[in-house]
Write a protein that holds these residues in place. Structure first.
Motif, PDB file in Angstrom:
ATOM      1  N   LEU A   1      24.166  29.841  14.505  1.00 31.72           N
ATOM      2  CA  LEU A   1      23.399  29.827  13.370  1.00 31.72           C
ATOM      3  C   LEU A   1      21.857  29.277  13.996  1.00 31.72           C
ATOM      4  CD1 LEU A   1      26.220  28.879  12.263  1.00 31.72           C
ATOM      5  CD2 LEU A   1      25.181  27.959  10.363  1.00 31.72           C
ATOM      6  N   ASP A   2      20.828  30.221  13.362  1.00 29.02           N
ATOM      7  CA  ASP A   2      19.494  29.784  13.828  1.00 29.02           C
ATOM      8  C   ASP A   2      18.797  29.556  12.479  1.00 29.02           C
ATOM      9  OD1 ASP A   2      16.663  29.793  14.492  1.00 29.02           O
ATOM     10  OD2 ASP A   2      17.108  31.382  16.224  1.00 29.02           O
ATOM     11  N   LEU A   3      18.496  27.992  12.364  1.00 28.62           N
ATOM     12  CA  LEU A   3      18.206  27.857  11.243  1.00 28.62           C
ATOM     13  C   LEU A   3      16.415  28.136  10.997  1.00 28.62           C
ATOM     14  CD1 LEU A   3      19.809  24.290  10.590  1.00 28.62           C
ATOM     15  CD2 LEU A   3      20.535  26.627   9.778  1.00 28.62           C
ATOM     16  N   ALA A   4      15.807  28.024  12.053  1.00 28.67           N
ATOM     17  CA  ALA A   4      14.417  28.406  12.004  1.00 28.67           C
ATOM     18  C   ALA A   4      14.306  30.011  11.691  1.00 28.67           C
ATOM     19  CB  ALA A   4      13.851  28.415  13.343  1.00 28.67           C
ATOM     20  N   ARG A   5      15.140  30.948  12.251  1.00 28.07           N
ATOM     21  CA  ARG A   5      14.874  32.386  11.879  1.00 28.07           C
ATOM     22  C   ARG A   5      15.498  32.707  10.539  1.00 28.07           C
ATOM     23  NH1 ARG A   5      17.634  35.016  15.303  1.00 28.07           N
ATOM     24  NH2 ARG A   5      16.658  37.054  14.509  1.00 28.07           N
ATOM     25  N   HIS A   6      16.337  31.714  10.039  1.00 30.61           N
ATOM     26  CA  HIS A   6      17.323  32.101   8.891  1.00 30.61           C
ATOM     27  C   HIS A   6      18.008  33.288   9.157  1.00 30.61           C
ATOM     28  CE1 HIS A   6      14.392  29.322   7.255  1.00 30.61           C
ATOM     29  NE2 HIS A   6      13.225  30.543   7.015  1.00 30.61           N
ATOM     30  N   ALA A   7      18.893  33.355  10.256  1.00 32.31           N
ATOM     31  CA  ALA A   7      19.819  34.120  10.798  1.00 32.31           C
ATOM     32  C   ALA A   7      21.056  33.561  11.512  1.00 32.31           C
ATOM     33  CB  ALA A   7      19.177  35.223  11.600  1.00 32.31           C
ATOM     34  N   ALA A   8      22.007  34.402  11.302  1.00 28.71           N
ATOM     35  CA  ALA A   8      23.199  33.928  11.984  1.00 28.71           C
ATOM     36  C   ALA A   8      23.863  35.265  12.759  1.00 28.71           C
ATOM     37  CB  ALA A   8      24.166  33.400  10.960  1.00 28.71           C
ATOM     38  N   CYS A   9      24.753  34.762  13.388  1.00 31.01           N
ATOM     39  CA  CYS A   9      25.459  35.922  14.348  1.00 31.01           C
ATOM     40  C   CYS A   9      26.945  35.614  14.562  1.00 31.01           C
ATOM     41  CB  CYS A   9      24.811  36.204  15.805  1.00 31.01           C
ATOM     42  SG  CYS A   9      25.796  37.519  16.352  1.00 31.01           S
ATOM     43  N   LEU A  10      27.727  36.349  14.175  1.00 35.25           N
ATOM     44  CA  LEU A  10      29.292  35.777  14.385  1.00 35.25           C
ATOM     45  C   LEU A  10      30.079  37.086  15.027  1.00 35.25           C
ATOM     46  CD1 LEU A  10      31.680  36.984  12.361  1.00 35.25           C
ATOM     47  CD2 LEU A  10      30.473  35.910  10.600  1.00 35.25           C
ATOM     48  N   ALA A  11      31.320  36.424  15.702  1.00 36.79           N
ATOM     49  CA  ALA A  11      32.396  37.111  16.120  1.00 36.79           C
ATOM     50  C   ALA A  11      33.688  36.805  15.986  1.00 36.79           C
ATOM     51  CB  ALA A  11      32.073  37.141  17.890  1.00 36.79           C
ATOM     52  N   SER A  12      34.516  37.372  15.863  1.00 39.55           N
ATOM     53  CA  SER A  12      35.803  37.110  15.506  1.00 39.55           C
ATOM     54  C   SER A  12      37.012  37.780  16.542  1.00 39.55           C
ATOM     55  CB  SER A  12      36.484  37.622  14.102  1.00 39.55           C
ATOM     56  OG  SER A  12      37.646  37.211  13.815  1.00 39.55           O
ATOM     57  N   ALA A  13      37.973  36.790  16.718  1.00 37.11           N
ATOM     58  CA  ALA A  13      39.187  37.225  17.477  1.00 37.11           C
ATOM     59  C   ALA A  13      40.497  37.174  16.789  1.00 37.11           C
ATOM     60  CB  ALA A  13      39.357  36.102  18.628  1.00 37.11           C
ATOM     61  N   GLY A  14      40.716  38.028  15.749  1.00 32.22           N
ATOM     62  CA  GLY A  14      41.545  38.124  14.923  1.00 32.22           C
ATOM     63  C   GLY A  14      41.609  37.168  13.830  1.00 32.22           C
ATOM     64  N   HIS A  15      40.393  36.500  13.591  1.00 31.50           N
ATOM     65  CA  HIS A  15      40.574  35.236  12.769  1.00 31.50           C
ATOM     66  C   HIS A  15      40.424  35.634  11.102  1.00 31.50           C
ATOM     67  CE1 HIS A  15      40.902  30.993  12.247  1.00 31.50           C
ATOM     68  NE2 HIS A  15      40.036  31.052  11.296  1.00 31.50           N
ATOM     69  N   PRO A  16      40.856  34.963  10.208  1.00 30.96           N
ATOM     70  CA  PRO A  16      40.430  35.183   8.751  1.00 30.96           C
ATOM     71  C   PRO A  16      38.912  35.301   8.535  1.00 30.96           C
ATOM     72  CG  PRO A  16      42.304  33.752   8.709  1.00 30.96           C
ATOM     73  CD  PRO A  16      41.889  33.905  10.322  1.00 30.96           C
ATOM     74  N   PRO A  17      38.419  36.165   7.796  1.00 23.98           N
ATOM     75  CA  PRO A  17      36.739  36.295   7.837  1.00 23.98           C
ATOM     76  C   PRO A  17      36.137  35.017   6.933  1.00 23.98           C
ATOM     77  CG  PRO A  17      38.087  37.597   6.051  1.00 23.98           C
ATOM     78  CD  PRO A  17      38.996  37.156   6.843  1.00 23.98           C
ATOM     79  N   ALA A  18      35.025  34.678   7.285  1.00 24.04           N
ATOM     80  CA  ALA A  18      34.176  33.867   6.611  1.00 24.04           C
ATOM     81  C   ALA A  18      33.857  34.106   5.339  1.00 24.04           C
ATOM     82  CB  ALA A  18      33.088  33.121   7.434  1.00 24.04           C
ATOM     83  N   LEU A  19      33.332  33.127   4.732  1.00 24.64           N
ATOM     84  CA  LEU A  19      32.883  33.503   3.344  1.00 24.64           C
ATOM     85  C   LEU A  19      31.374  33.010   3.278  1.00 24.64           C
ATOM     86  CD1 LEU A  19      35.574  32.360   0.939  1.00 24.64           C
ATOM     87  CD2 LEU A  19      35.259  34.438   1.842  1.00 24.64           C
ATOM     88  N   LEU A  20      30.287  33.813   2.581  1.00 20.68           N
ATOM     89  CA  LEU A  20      29.223  33.412   2.607  1.00 20.68           C
ATOM     90  C   LEU A  20      28.810  33.401   1.008  1.00 20.68           C
ATOM     91  CD1 LEU A  20      26.193  32.914   3.894  1.00 20.68           C
ATOM     92  CD2 LEU A  20      25.977  35.440   3.654  1.00 20.68           C
TER      93      LEU A  20
END
Length: 717
Positions: free
Chosen positions: A592-611
């Motif tokens: 999470l980059d709070l200055a740029r208001h952006a996020a980047c994620l990667a998953s290894a077979g895990h249930p998806p996050a909610l936004l």
């Protein structure tokens, strides 16, 4: 008048002759011969004397590790003597519960060439002295040597199970002929009031007078050679057979009443000896027929308990006993054991109060109670182990104490002070693995006399509770250690970062001492960037917890080294493959980059996050997942970027929050997203509580990490 001698299934085995010799020469009433197969782990009953086959069924196979006298004798290589029913209840509660009768018992090993080949069990009537005589011991020792040599030199140990079950042998003292037809004996019996019949040592009718047949409502000829509860269906009830067994084992006269359908009351008086049993049947009170002296009766049998004292019938007692035994096997923790014991024991025994005590850190602590005033319990809690009280005395001695009245209690404990309205007490040691682990106190509002059968039953029940208590204490210890370990592997504190409100939850599965593999982490990278991770290692044990700690450490290390989300998962995966743990892990990693208001994620077979967006709209972040960690060393983990506007909330979770039997996972995730949309994101703690309540029936561990981006700090960044 009709008569018949029922056949007895006697096999011409040399061991049978030796067994009968030992039984006769030492004056025993019953004998049981066991064989230990070569390389076997259980004793098999091959022959017994003067006992119905049905009574032998529970003892046909005895495991060497079982807590029964013959197994102890074979394991220890020495004779085991149990002098009365109270001692049996104290030392062998399971045996006492199956045979709650008055008798004495000796169990001895059979050895040859310094190895065990079988076991011998001998029973005597309740009138036997408290100890074996020297002559009896000499007969037993000599008989065991002869039987041991015989079993070693024959092939019986290769196939110890006789076809059709153990051989039933007539007792050596059994009379050789039945009463003669007609004559003076027949006339004498016919003139007596009521009916008479005889049973052999296997419980079958061998003699029935016409009046007895009339009272029983059956033809005399049809009864001969049959068991009463087989020939007369109305006698096929547990209580009648229980009285019969009490008479057989104790060899004491026994009485009971029964109703022949539809409404004919009958009184039975049983007169047993080693060769069989004489029975008188009348319409009157059978106790008038008995000679002075003790009467055999099962513990708590109907007709023997004092109704005014609140005693339960034998049937009611057995119901509570079976229920208690079943529930104690399922009890988890000390408090559960106390609650189950109170729920079952107090109604069954007519007790009005109960307390369970155990030593802890040099003091006697009350683990739980029912029916007592809390102030009184505070007075007796935390006593020193040197105090002169019956609860401590029975725990130290391993022997119970019973007091019908307070004066009787004070004679044994002069410093005792009466502090309540109880009138009778039973103080019982709780035994586990042969040693006292606590004491049980039962109190009664009305006088209680505690006859020997009831004392034996109480001791047997205390033995069950003692074993369950020891398991409960072990469970509590394991539970505390497991969850302390779990807590130690999770982050103690989450870092604070301007522009971000964070909360996390971990909830173990509903019950058990298993350690879960769920984890979460929040890693501060710079003043405006943070990494979040959540994962689940396969399994629920110490290995899973250890691997979880390694995965979390690896993720943390690669994150602080500056790896990208996909790089963090790829490097952690290679570590896991190299460790060869034979289990896998899912993980979702987010930058999470709070200055740029952006996020980047990667998953290894895990249930998806909610936004959850600031306007309440909630998206499921379905990034293309890579393989689970630990499967393929060169697996790749693609990353996806998305905007992270002020006011939005991220919800990361493990599958324990959404997986339910019979519920589609996608439907469960959609329902969770709808709940997130309805929940106020300004208070992440309240949101976490709502989501946990949503999963209150989860059968798996769950971890939850909620990140809320605040508008003011984010704008300032």
């Amino acid at each position: 008048m009709s008569q018949n001698r029922a056949t007895t299934d006697v096999a011409p085995e040399p061991a049978d002759t030796l067994l009968l010799d030992v039984v006769r020469d030492c004056g025993a009433s019953r004998g049981l011969l066991y064989v230990l197969p070569r390389d076997g782990d259980a004793l098999w009953l091959v022959a017994l004397t003067g006992t119905p086959r049905e009574m032998a069924v529970p003892w046909t196979r005895v495991g060497l590790a079982d807590a029964v006298p013959v197994a102890d004798a074979v394991r220890a290589g020495r004779l085991i003597w149990v002098g009365d029913m109270e001692e049996m209840a104290r030392r062998y509660p399971r045996t006492s519960l199956v045979l709650p009768y008055a008798f004495a018992l000796a169990a001895a090993p059979l050895t040859a060439r310094h190895s065990a080949v079988g076991g011998l069990v001998l029973l005597w009537p309740a009138a036997h002295p408290a100890r074996l005589s020297g002559a009896e011991r000499a007969v037993i020792d000599a008989g065991c040597r002869r039987l041991g040599r015989l079993l070693q030199d024959t092939g019986v140990r290769d196939s110890p199970r006789p076809p059709g079950g153990p051989r039933i042998l007539p007792h050596p003292s059994r009379a050789g002929a039945a009463p003669a037809e007609g004559g003076e004996a027949a006339a004498f019996i016919a003139r007596l009031p009521g009916g008479a019949c005889a049973l052999d040592d296997a419980g079958r009718f061998t003699f029935v007078t016409p009046e007895a047949a009339r009272l029983l409502g059956a033809d005399a000829g049809s009864l001969l050679g049959t068991l009463p509860w087989e020939a007369l269906p109305w006698m096929d009830v547990a209580e009648i057979e229980d009285h019969y067994r009490a008479a057989v084992v104790s060899e004491r006269p026994t009485t009971f009443t029964a109703v022949r359908p539809p409404d004919t009351p009958l009184a039975f008086a049983l007169y047993p000896d080693a060769s069989g049993m004489s029975v008188r049947i009348t319409r009157g009170d059978p106790r008038d027929e008995l000679p002075p002296g003790p009467v055999a009766s099962p513990a708590g049998a109907a007709g023997t308990a004092d109704p005014a004292a609140g005693g339960a019938s034998r049937a009611g007692f057995l119901y509570h006993l079976m229920h208690l035994a079943a529930t104690l096997t399922e009890a988890v923790g000390v408090q559960d054991v106390v609650d189950q014991a109170a729920d079952q024991l107090m109604p069954a025994l007519g007790a009005t109060a109960m307390a369970v005590n155990a030593p802890r850190e040099g003091r006697l602590r009350i683990l739980g109670y029912r029916g007592y005033d809390p102030g009184l319990m505070e007075r007796f809690d935390d006593l020193p182990l040197t105090a002169d009280t019956p609860a401590l005395h029975v725990m130290e001695s391993g022997s119970p104490q019973f007091f019908t009245g307070f004066d009787e209690l004070r004679r044994s404990y002069p410093r005792a002070v009466r502090l309540d309205d109880k009138t009778s007490w039973a103080f019982l040691p709780l035994i586990a693995s042969g040693r006292p682990v606590g004491s049980l106190v039962l109190s009664y509002d009305r006088p209680r006399h505690f006859p020997p059968p009831e004392r034996a039953a109480l001791m047997a029940l205390a033995g069950l509770i003692g074993q369950a208590l020891e398991r409960g204490r072990l469970y509590d210890t394991q539970y505390a250690v497991a969850h302390q370990l779990q807590a130690a592997l999770l982050p103690r504190h989450l870092p604070s970062l301007p522009g971000l409100r964070v909360t996390a939850r971990y909830q173990p599965a509903g019950q058990g001492v298993e350690v879960g593999g769920d984890f979460y982490d929040l890693i501060r990278l710079t003043d405006s960037t943070v990494a979040a991770a959540i994962g689940d290692v396969q399994g629920h044990d110490i290995d899973a917890a250890a691997l979880m700690g390694q995965v979390r450490t690896a993720v943390h290390g690669h994150a602080t080294a500056g790896a990208s989300p996909g790089g963090v998962l790829a490097r952690t995966n290679r570590l896991l493959v190299d460790l060869e743990p034979d289990r896998f892990a899912s993980c979702l990693y987010m930058h999470l980059d709070l200055a740029r208001h952006a996020a980047c994620l990667a998953s290894a077979g895990h249930p998806p996050a909610l936004l959850r967006h600031a306007d309440g709209r909630t998206d499921v972040l379905r990034a293309s997942p890579g393989l689970l960690l630990g499967i393929e060393r060169e697996a790749g983990y693609p990353a996806v970027e998305f905007p992270l506007e002020p006011g939005c909330t991220l919800v990361l979770y493990t599958d324990g929050l959404v997986e339910r039997p019979g519920v589609d996972v996608d439907d469960a995730i959609a329902a969770l997203a709808a709940l997130v949309a309805r929940t106020d994101p300004a208070d992440p703690d309240a949101m976490a509580d709502a989501l946990i309540r949503h999963a209150s029936d989860c059968a798996d561990d769950l971890a939850l990490l909620i990140l809320h981006v605040t508008a003011r700090e984010a704008a300032g960044g």
